[in-house]
Design a protein around this motif. Structure first.
Motif, PDB file in Angstrom:
ATOM      1  N   UNK A  43       0.839  -1.212   0.000  1.00 47.10           N
ATOM      2  CA  UNK A  43       0.000   0.000   0.000  1.00 47.10           C
ATOM      3  C   UNK A  43       0.869   1.256   0.000  1.00 47.10           C
ATOM      4  N   UNK A  44       1.905   1.257   0.835  1.00 48.45           N
ATOM      5  CA  UNK A  44       2.798   2.412   0.881  1.00 48.45           C
ATOM      6  C   UNK A  44       3.539   2.562  -0.440  1.00 48.45           C
ATOM      7  N   UNK A  45       3.815   1.442  -1.083  1.00 51.52           N
ATOM      8  CA  UNK A  45       4.481   1.465  -2.371  1.00 51.52           C
ATOM      9  C   UNK A  45       3.617   2.145  -3.433  1.00 51.52           C
ATOM     10  N   UNK A  46       2.327   1.876  -3.402  1.00 53.22           N
ATOM     11  CA  UNK A  46       1.420   2.515  -4.362  1.00 53.22           C
ATOM     12  C   UNK A  46       1.376   4.028  -4.139  1.00 53.22           C
ATOM     13  N   UNK A  47       1.304   4.425  -2.877  1.00 53.43           N
ATOM     14  CA  UNK A  47       1.342   5.861  -2.553  1.00 53.43           C
ATOM     15  C   UNK A  47       2.677   6.446  -3.007  1.00 53.43           C
ATOM     16  N   UNK A  48       3.748   5.736  -2.694  1.00 48.82           N
ATOM     17  CA  UNK A  48       5.087   6.218  -3.040  1.00 48.82           C
ATOM     18  C   UNK A  48       5.288   6.309  -4.548  1.00 48.82           C
ATOM     19  N   UNK A  49       4.710   5.373  -5.299  1.00 49.60           N
ATOM     20  CA  UNK A  49       4.854   5.402  -6.752  1.00 49.60           C
ATOM     21  C   UNK A  49       4.229   6.671  -7.330  1.00 49.60           C
TER      22      UNK A  49
END
Length: 144
Positions: A43-49
């Protein structure tokens, strides 16, 4: 400036490699259930992307406007990484508190630990990425 396809490759590879490294590491360090940490990392990866794409476009345009170039100096790379990570901290602290059922202090500790990891990772990744895929210099409109 980088093309849209190059920026997408940059962001996707950055997040994929980061999730692979950070999920087991964070689970171990924080004695957390691996599936919860893994889901949080994705989930944090999607935000970070999304943040990565928007932030890097903004940073490169700002650097080009202020300095007339997009190639970053050592100091600019440090500023680039720090501002990116502090932005991520603002976006991710509330979800970490909620998903991990952590209080503010515990979530902040986890988030800051991840920030320190990603601060180093961001610098190293971007240095390597720029070496593998150099940033094309903008063509000058001035005649020589």
């Amino acid at each position: 400036m980088r093309s849209v396809a190059d920026r997408i490759r940059h962001a996707v590879c950055f997040e994929f490699i980061g999730v692979i490294i950070v999920s087991p590491l964070a689970g171990w360090l924080f004695h957390a259930e691996m599936h919860k940490v893994g889901i949080l990392a994705i989930a944090m990866s999607l935000v970070a992307t999304a943040w990565n794409y928007v932030y890097n476009v903004w940073f490169d345009r700002t650097l080009l406007r202020l300095r007339g170039r997009v190639r970053k100096t050592l100091g600019e790379r440090m500023i680039h990484a720090l501002v990116f990570e502090f932005g991520m901290l603002l976006f991710t602290l509330p979800p970490v508190m909620w998903w991990m059922n952590y209080g503010f202090a515990q979530a902040l500790t986890m988030d800051v630990s991840l920030m320190v990891f990603y601060l180093v990772y961001t610098y190293v990744y971007n240095l390597g990425y720029d070496a593998l895929f150099p940033i094309p210099e903008p063509e000058s409109s001035y005649s020589r």
